[in-house]
Design a protein around this motif. Sequence first.
Motif, PDB file in Angstrom:
ATOM      1  N   TRP A 126      34.798 -58.194 -46.085  1.00 20.12           N
ATOM      2  CA  TRP A 126      34.760 -56.911 -45.388  1.00 20.12           C
ATOM      3  C   TRP A 126      34.804 -55.780 -46.401  1.00 20.12           C
ATOM      4  O   TRP A 126      35.805 -55.554 -47.047  1.00 20.12           O
ATOM      5  N   GLN A 127      33.689 -55.069 -46.556  1.00 20.83           N
ATOM      6  CA  GLN A 127      33.595 -53.977 -47.510  1.00 20.83           C
ATOM      7  C   GLN A 127      33.015 -52.746 -46.823  1.00 20.83           C
ATOM      8  O   GLN A 127      32.321 -52.853 -45.810  1.00 20.83           O
ATOM      9  N   ILE A 128      33.263 -51.598 -47.386  1.00 12.01           N
ATOM     10  CA  ILE A 128      32.621 -50.363 -46.952  1.00 12.01           C
ATOM     11  C   ILE A 128      31.942 -49.753 -48.178  1.00 12.01           C
ATOM     12  O   ILE A 128      32.587 -49.539 -49.212  1.00 12.01           O
ATOM     13  N   SER A 129      30.667 -49.492 -48.052  1.00  9.69           N
ATOM     14  CA  SER A 129      29.892 -49.012 -49.187  1.00  9.69           C
ATOM     15  C   SER A 129      30.319 -47.611 -49.626  1.00  9.69           C
ATOM     16  O   SER A 129      30.697 -46.767 -48.801  1.00  9.69           O
ATOM     17  N   THR A 130      30.219 -47.361 -50.918  1.00  9.13           N
ATOM     18  CA  THR A 130      30.457 -46.022 -51.483  1.00  9.13           C
ATOM     19  C   THR A 130      29.159 -45.456 -52.067  1.00  9.13           C
ATOM     20  O   THR A 130      29.184 -44.484 -52.811  1.00  9.13           O
ATOM     21  N   HIS A 131      28.026 -46.073 -51.711  1.00  5.71           N
ATOM     22  CA  HIS A 131      26.725 -45.689 -52.261  1.00  5.71           C
ATOM     23  C   HIS A 131      26.133 -44.539 -51.435  1.00  5.71           C
ATOM     24  O   HIS A 131      25.490 -44.759 -50.416  1.00  5.71           O
ATOM     25  N   ASP A 132      26.365 -43.302 -51.874  1.00  9.07           N
ATOM     26  CA  ASP A 132      25.827 -42.131 -51.178  1.00  9.07           C
ATOM     27  C   ASP A 132      24.324 -42.022 -51.415  1.00  9.07           C
ATOM     28  O   ASP A 132      23.853 -42.110 -52.540  1.00  9.07           O
ATOM     29  N   ARG A 133      23.571 -41.818 -50.331  1.00 11.24           N
ATOM     30  CA  ARG A 133      22.115 -41.731 -50.433  1.00 11.24           C
ATOM     31  C   ARG A 133      21.558 -40.474 -49.751  1.00 11.24           C
ATOM     32  O   ARG A 133      20.353 -40.342 -49.620  1.00 11.24           O
ATOM     33  N   ILE A 134      22.406 -39.595 -49.286  1.00  9.47           N
ATOM     34  CA  ILE A 134      21.954 -38.497 -48.444  1.00  9.47           C
ATOM     35  C   ILE A 134      21.441 -37.320 -49.269  1.00  9.47           C
ATOM     36  O   ILE A 134      22.201 -36.515 -49.780  1.00  9.47           O
ATOM     37  N   THR A 135      20.146 -37.254 -49.442  1.00  6.85           N
ATOM     38  CA  THR A 135      19.477 -36.101 -50.045  1.00  6.85           C
ATOM     39  C   THR A 135      18.278 -35.772 -49.168  1.00  6.85           C
ATOM     40  O   THR A 135      17.845 -36.596 -48.351  1.00  6.85           O
ATOM     41  N   THR A 136      17.721 -34.589 -49.351  1.00  7.06           N
ATOM     42  CA  THR A 136      16.536 -34.217 -48.579  1.00  7.06           C
ATOM     43  C   THR A 136      15.396 -35.201 -48.829  1.00  7.06           C
ATOM     44  O   THR A 136      14.697 -35.633 -47.902  1.00  7.06           O
ATOM     45  N   GLY A 137      15.233 -35.578 -50.081  1.00  4.87           N
ATOM     46  CA  GLY A 137      14.172 -36.536 -50.412  1.00  4.87           C
ATOM     47  C   GLY A 137      14.349 -37.868 -49.725  1.00  4.87           C
ATOM     48  O   GLY A 137      13.382 -38.457 -49.217  1.00  4.87           O
ATOM     49  N   HIS A 138      15.588 -38.360 -49.683  1.00  3.13           N
ATOM     50  CA  HIS A 138      15.851 -39.629 -49.011  1.00  3.13           C
ATOM     51  C   HIS A 138      15.530 -39.542 -47.521  1.00  3.13           C
ATOM     52  O   HIS A 138      14.973 -40.483 -46.935  1.00  3.13           O
ATOM     53  N   LEU A 139      15.889 -38.439 -46.892  1.00  4.53           N
ATOM     54  CA  LEU A 139      15.643 -38.292 -45.458  1.00  4.53           C
ATOM     55  C   LEU A 139      14.145 -38.221 -45.171  1.00  4.53           C
ATOM     56  O   LEU A 139      13.661 -38.834 -44.206  1.00  4.53           O
ATOM     57  N   VAL A 140      13.420 -37.487 -45.986  1.00  2.67           N
ATOM     58  CA  VAL A 140      11.964 -37.449 -45.821  1.00  2.67           C
ATOM     59  C   VAL A 140      11.379 -38.842 -46.045  1.00  2.67           C
ATOM     60  O   VAL A 140      10.477 -39.287 -45.323  1.00  2.67           O
TER      61      VAL A 140
ATOM     62  N   THR B  18      20.532 -50.278 -41.354  1.00  2.00           N
ATOM     63  CA  THR B  18      21.312 -49.202 -41.968  1.00  2.00           C
ATOM     64  C   THR B  18      22.799 -49.380 -41.683  1.00  2.00           C
ATOM     65  O   THR B  18      23.640 -49.281 -42.592  1.00  2.00           O
ATOM     66  N   ILE B  19      23.138 -49.654 -40.433  1.00  2.00           N
ATOM     67  CA  ILE B  19      24.539 -49.868 -40.075  1.00  2.00           C
ATOM     68  C   ILE B  19      25.087 -51.101 -40.780  1.00  2.00           C
ATOM     69  O   ILE B  19      26.202 -51.094 -41.324  1.00  2.00           O
ATOM     70  N   GLY B  20      24.324 -52.181 -40.805  1.00  2.76           N
ATOM     71  CA  GLY B  20      24.772 -53.398 -41.471  1.00  2.76           C
ATOM     72  C   GLY B  20      25.053 -53.185 -42.946  1.00  2.76           C
ATOM     73  O   GLY B  20      26.041 -53.692 -43.493  1.00  2.76           O
ATOM     74  N   ARG B  21      24.215 -52.390 -43.609  1.00  2.00           N
ATOM     75  CA  ARG B  21      24.357 -52.192 -45.045  1.00  2.00           C
ATOM     76  C   ARG B  21      25.547 -51.299 -45.420  1.00  2.00           C
ATOM     77  O   ARG B  21      25.914 -51.217 -46.587  1.00  2.00           O
ATOM     78  N   ILE B  22      26.156 -50.665 -44.414  1.00  2.00           N
ATOM     79  CA  ILE B  22      27.418 -49.949 -44.658  1.00  2.00           C
ATOM     80  C   ILE B  22      28.496 -50.922 -45.134  1.00  2.00           C
ATOM     81  O   ILE B  22      29.370 -50.559 -45.923  1.00  2.00           O
ATOM     82  N   PHE B  23      28.387 -52.180 -44.704  1.00  2.15           N
ATOM     83  CA  PHE B  23      29.460 -53.147 -44.928  1.00  2.15           C
ATOM     84  C   PHE B  23      29.265 -53.981 -46.194  1.00  2.15           C
ATOM     85  O   PHE B  23      29.765 -55.108 -46.286  1.00  2.15           O
ATOM     86  N   SER B  24      28.553 -53.425 -47.159  1.00  2.00           N
ATOM     87  CA  SER B  24      28.423 -54.084 -48.464  1.00  2.00           C
ATOM     88  C   SER B  24      28.445 -53.018 -49.548  1.00  2.00           C
ATOM     89  O   SER B  24      27.516 -52.199 -49.643  1.00  2.00           O
ATOM     90  N   ASP B  25      29.485 -53.007 -50.346  1.00  2.00           N
ATOM     91  CA  ASP B  25      29.628 -52.013 -51.405  1.00  2.00           C
ATOM     92  C   ASP B  25      28.930 -52.513 -52.660  1.00  2.00           C
ATOM     93  O   ASP B  25      29.552 -52.787 -53.689  1.00  2.00           O
ATOM     94  N   THR B  26      27.604 -52.644 -52.570  1.00  2.00           N
ATOM     95  CA  THR B  26      26.789 -53.200 -53.645  1.00  2.00           C
ATOM     96  C   THR B  26      25.530 -52.359 -53.794  1.00  2.00           C
ATOM     97  O   THR B  26      25.358 -51.324 -53.153  1.00  2.00           O
ATOM     98  N   PHE B  27      24.620 -52.848 -54.612  1.00  2.00           N
ATOM     99  CA  PHE B  27      23.336 -52.191 -54.864  1.00  2.00           C
ATOM    100  C   PHE B  27      22.607 -51.861 -53.555  1.00  2.00           C
ATOM    101  O   PHE B  27      21.947 -50.824 -53.448  1.00  2.00           O
ATOM    102  N   ALA B  28      22.721 -52.732 -52.551  1.00  2.00           N
ATOM    103  CA  ALA B  28      21.970 -52.566 -51.297  1.00  2.00           C
ATOM    104  C   ALA B  28      22.717 -51.760 -50.249  1.00  2.00           C
ATOM    105  O   ALA B  28      22.178 -51.525 -49.161  1.00  2.00           O
ATOM    106  N   GLY B  29      23.939 -51.327 -50.527  1.00  2.00           N
ATOM    107  CA  GLY B  29      24.755 -50.671 -49.512  1.00  2.00           C
ATOM    108  C   GLY B  29      24.398 -49.212 -49.288  1.00  2.00           C
ATOM    109  O   GLY B  29      23.622 -48.609 -50.034  1.00  2.00           O
ATOM    110  N   ILE B  30      24.990 -48.662 -48.234  1.00  2.00           N
ATOM    111  CA  ILE B  30      24.845 -47.238 -47.947  1.00  2.00           C
ATOM    112  C   ILE B  30      26.186 -46.727 -47.421  1.00  2.00           C
ATOM    113  O   ILE B  30      26.803 -47.358 -46.556  1.00  2.00           O
ATOM    114  N   ALA B  31      26.646 -45.608 -47.951  1.00  2.00           N
ATOM    115  CA  ALA B  31      27.932 -45.060 -47.548  1.00  2.00           C
ATOM    116  C   ALA B  31      27.883 -44.597 -46.087  1.00  2.00           C
ATOM    117  O   ALA B  31      26.848 -44.140 -45.612  1.00  2.00           O
ATOM    118  N   PRO B  32      28.996 -44.725 -45.365  1.00  2.00           N
ATOM    119  CA  PRO B  32      29.022 -44.324 -43.954  1.00  2.00           C
ATOM    120  C   PRO B  32      28.565 -42.888 -43.719  1.00  2.00           C
ATOM    121  O   PRO B  32      27.921 -42.601 -42.713  1.00  2.00           O
TER     122      PRO B  32
END
Length: 242
Positions: free
Chosen positions: A117-131, A182-196
Amino acid sequence: MTDHARRLLAEFVGTAALVAVVVGSGIAAQQLTDDAALQLLANSTATVFGLGVLILVFGPVSGAHFNPVVSAADWLAGRRYGTGLTATDVLTYAIAQIAGAITGAVLANVMFDLSAWQISTHDRITTGHLVGEVVATAGLIAVIFALARSGRAAMSAAAVASYIGAAYWFTSSTSFANPAVTIGRIFSDTFAGIAPGSAPGFILAQIIGAALGLALIVMLYPRSVAEAADNAVVPHPSTTDH
């Protein structure tokens, strides 16, 4: 087991397996090399092969959506003509897909001897990412429904997997294009994760992208094979057979 229960099981297991492939290959890549390009190459290659196989295995049962926006688009595209999923189907598919995605992430963590059970710390939220997510999801929906509406849905395993593999590289977000994943990848604090904190923006972008992709297909293929809406991603038994 009823036909509808089989569909939900296929969506749950298929989405779990997809996320296990995405997260597991991301973990393996991270452990094998520090080179970001090689990590992405390994991750995208495994995803292409894994997704193609999963569509072939589960497509004849449920359509192999593995993605709430695909299921919603299937409902929206077919509702005027009484084809595609029902609104209830979309809801139950989404629940199965999200539960499967979380299960797949936890499974990948366990396979690599990480904390389950992990929670990702990989922040991905930028304008470029959303586009990038808008573009990735619009393209995915366009590919799926162009094939369905032109009677070529049987080619979806190769076409959808190929598109996702390409989109890993040409979109800044590496093409999540899937709210459940996207929701699933919240639960892996690795290269493939995404922060909540990044997930809601990604999901909104995916919904916008799905709407744009479906609108494009409606203009390009106006009612041409509307009955084929039920065959997204691949041909499968009619939902009226529940």
